[in-house]
Scaffold this active site. Structure first.
Site, PDB file in Angstrom:
ATOM      1  N   TYR A 180      57.411  33.418  43.130  1.00  0.00           N
ATOM      2  CA  TYR A 180      58.336  32.460  42.533  1.00  0.00           C
ATOM      3  C   TYR A 180      59.395  33.102  41.630  1.00  0.00           C
ATOM      4  CZ  TYR A 180      55.783  28.516  44.444  1.00  0.00           C
ATOM      5  OH  TYR A 180      55.216  27.611  45.296  1.00  0.00           O
ATOM      6  N   ASP A 224      50.128  26.772  42.985  1.00  0.00           N
ATOM      7  CA  ASP A 224      50.953  25.594  43.230  1.00  0.00           C
ATOM      8  C   ASP A 224      50.308  24.752  44.329  1.00  0.00           C
ATOM      9  OD1 ASP A 224      53.004  23.789  43.303  1.00  0.00           O
ATOM     10  OD2 ASP A 224      54.538  25.195  43.990  1.00  0.00           O
ATOM     11  N   LYS A 270      44.923  37.173  48.039  1.00  0.00           N
ATOM     12  CA  LYS A 270      45.087  37.493  49.460  1.00  0.00           C
ATOM     13  C   LYS A 270      45.230  39.009  49.553  1.00  0.00           C
ATOM     14  CE  LYS A 270      45.686  36.315  53.805  1.00  0.00           C
ATOM     15  NZ  LYS A 270      44.724  35.554  54.638  1.00  0.00           N
ATOM     16  N   ASP A 281      42.924  31.407  51.858  1.00  0.00           N
ATOM     17  CA  ASP A 281      42.761  30.488  52.990  1.00  0.00           C
ATOM     18  C   ASP A 281      41.326  29.968  53.077  1.00  0.00           C
ATOM     19  OD1 ASP A 281      42.358  33.173  53.465  1.00  0.00           O
ATOM     20  OD2 ASP A 281      43.119  33.177  55.515  1.00  0.00           O
ATOM     21  N   ASP A 313      47.781  21.089  43.881  1.00  0.00           N
ATOM     22  CA  ASP A 313      48.067  19.808  44.527  1.00  0.00           C
ATOM     23  C   ASP A 313      46.890  19.384  45.399  1.00  0.00           C
ATOM     24  OD1 ASP A 313      50.621  19.879  43.380  1.00  0.00           O
ATOM     25  OD2 ASP A 313      51.546  19.006  45.162  1.00  0.00           O
TER      26      ASP A 313
HETATM   27 MG    MG Z   1      53.885  22.022  42.876  1.00  0.00          MG
END
Ligand code: MG
Ligand code: NAI
Length: 343
Positions: free
Chosen positions: A127, A237, A179, A213, A241
């Site tokens: 990000y 992120d 990862k 994953d 969610d």
């Molecule tokens: Mg978000």
């Protein structure tokens, strides 16, 4: 008798349902005797209307002084040159930790008894968005390149945050999600550093690690195995969610953005323009964010009191807003929480 000094804190009511849920939240904080001295400041559309900037200097100056803020949702103006207020705040105050607890509050959803916390690194990783294109032939976007940045310092800081949070909140285990089998440098440094931190907490907090994953699948198959998850920006992120989805979505999800020198607490949902001004918004998210704020300010007992009152109002008194299948107004629900706090 001496009165404890008030804790200065910035209050940004925000847009849409923001003022409604903020008012409800401030009322329950008052009832709890939470000693915040609010400095109310503008943000979002209200600020654009007043001073032409969604994040005015006065608001920044206030947070710089108080180092503590409760923020309602802000409408992001579409099709204008304004940068996201959330990103600006994160960068400005170096809010490196995004804390997102997900706990089942209303039974009868897809999953019962979920109680996990995602700790997301908030400033680094992919990000940072160091991105560019390379053109090939007549296609200027033939190749897209993005570089992520994880630092050892940043990884250590977020891992220590997660383990400290676990210790303070009686959490038993931290799962490091990465990862590193593929992104060997970028997420390898995160995994390696987080493991070093984990060793310092041996005997107090257990730890394990998961590839992202596999973690996503396990969150669906058996979410109860997780306690605290700490991970890098992009994975956090997505997984946070996912975790909110396990407990019934946005209306019940609080968030905290925490740095060394400041912290900003907010609901995960937005300004809900479709129901703004109708008095039917569910204030639970922001109330739960306020509960996190109480803990951050050293009032763990008040955090627990508030969470218990919300739980009783929802599940014993059965006072629920429309989004939860009830018919209560924002006011009705707030009154129910206030009554439980007074009991
Ligand atoms: Mg978000
Ligand atoms: P939203 O979260 O505002 O609304 C999505 C749906 O959930 C709507 O149907 C809304 O009525 C419902 N909802 C949300 N919160 C609720 C609550 N407390 N009680 C009952 N129902 C609730 O997301 P949307 O519509 O995508 O975004 C609206 C605006 O909010 C946009 O301008 C967006 O940029 C902004 N936003 C701001 C955030 C922030 O300041 N942290 C976070 C997310 C969106």
């Amino acid at each position: 008798m001496t009165t404890a000094p008030k804790i200065p804190a910035t209050l940004i009511p925000g847009d849409g349902i923001g003022p409604e849920v903020t008012q409800a939240t401030v009322a329950v904080l008052d009832a709890l005797g939470a000693p915040f001295a609010w400095d109310t400041q503008l943000g979002g559309m209200a600020a654009i209307a007043a001073v032409g900037d969604p994040l005015p200097d006065a608001t920044l100056a206030s947070i710089r002084q108080t180092k503590l803020a409760l923020k309602g949702p802000l409408t992001t103006p579409v099709g204008s040159g304004f940068r996201s207020v959330n990103v600006r705040l994160r960068e400005e105050f170096h809010l490196y930790a995004n804390l997102r607890p997900a706990r089942t509050l209303v039974p009868g959803g897809r999953y019962e008894d979920i109680d996990l916390v995602i700790v997301r690194e908030n400033l680094e990783g992919l990000y940072v968005a160091f991105e560019h294109y390379i053109s090939v032939g007549d296609d200027p976007h033939a190749v897209a390149i993005s570089s992520g940045v994880n630092t050892r310092d940043g990884s250590r800081r977020i891992a220590e945050f997660a383990f400290d949070y676990a210790v303070r909140n009686g959490r038993k285990k931290v799962t490091i999600v990465h990862k590193a089998n593929v992104l060997k440098a970028l997420t390898g440094v995160f995994l390696e550093t987080a493991r070093e931190v984990a060793k310092k907490y041996e005997g107090r907090v257990a730890y394990d690690d998961r590839i992202v994953d596999a973690c996503a699948m396990q969150l669906v198959l058996n979410p109860w195995q997780f306690d605290v998850i700490v991970t890098t920006n992009l994975f956090g992120d997505i997984l946070s969610d996912q975790a909110a989805g396990l407990v019934g979505g946005l209306g019940m999800a609080p968030g905290a953005n925490i740095g060394l020198h400041a912290a900003i607490f907010e609901a995960v949902h937005g300004s809900a323009p479709d129901i703004a001004g109708q008095g039917i918004a569910n204030p639970t998210s922001l109330m739960l964010a306020a509960a996190l704020m109480l803990e951050h300010a050293g009032m763990l007992d008040k955090r627990r009191q508030l969470e218990r009152a919300i739980d009783l109002a929802l599940n014993t008194d059965n006072i629920r807003t429309k989004d939860l299948g009830g018919s209560a107004s924002t006011q009705d629900f707030t009154q129910a929480v206030l009554k439980r706090l007074a009991a």
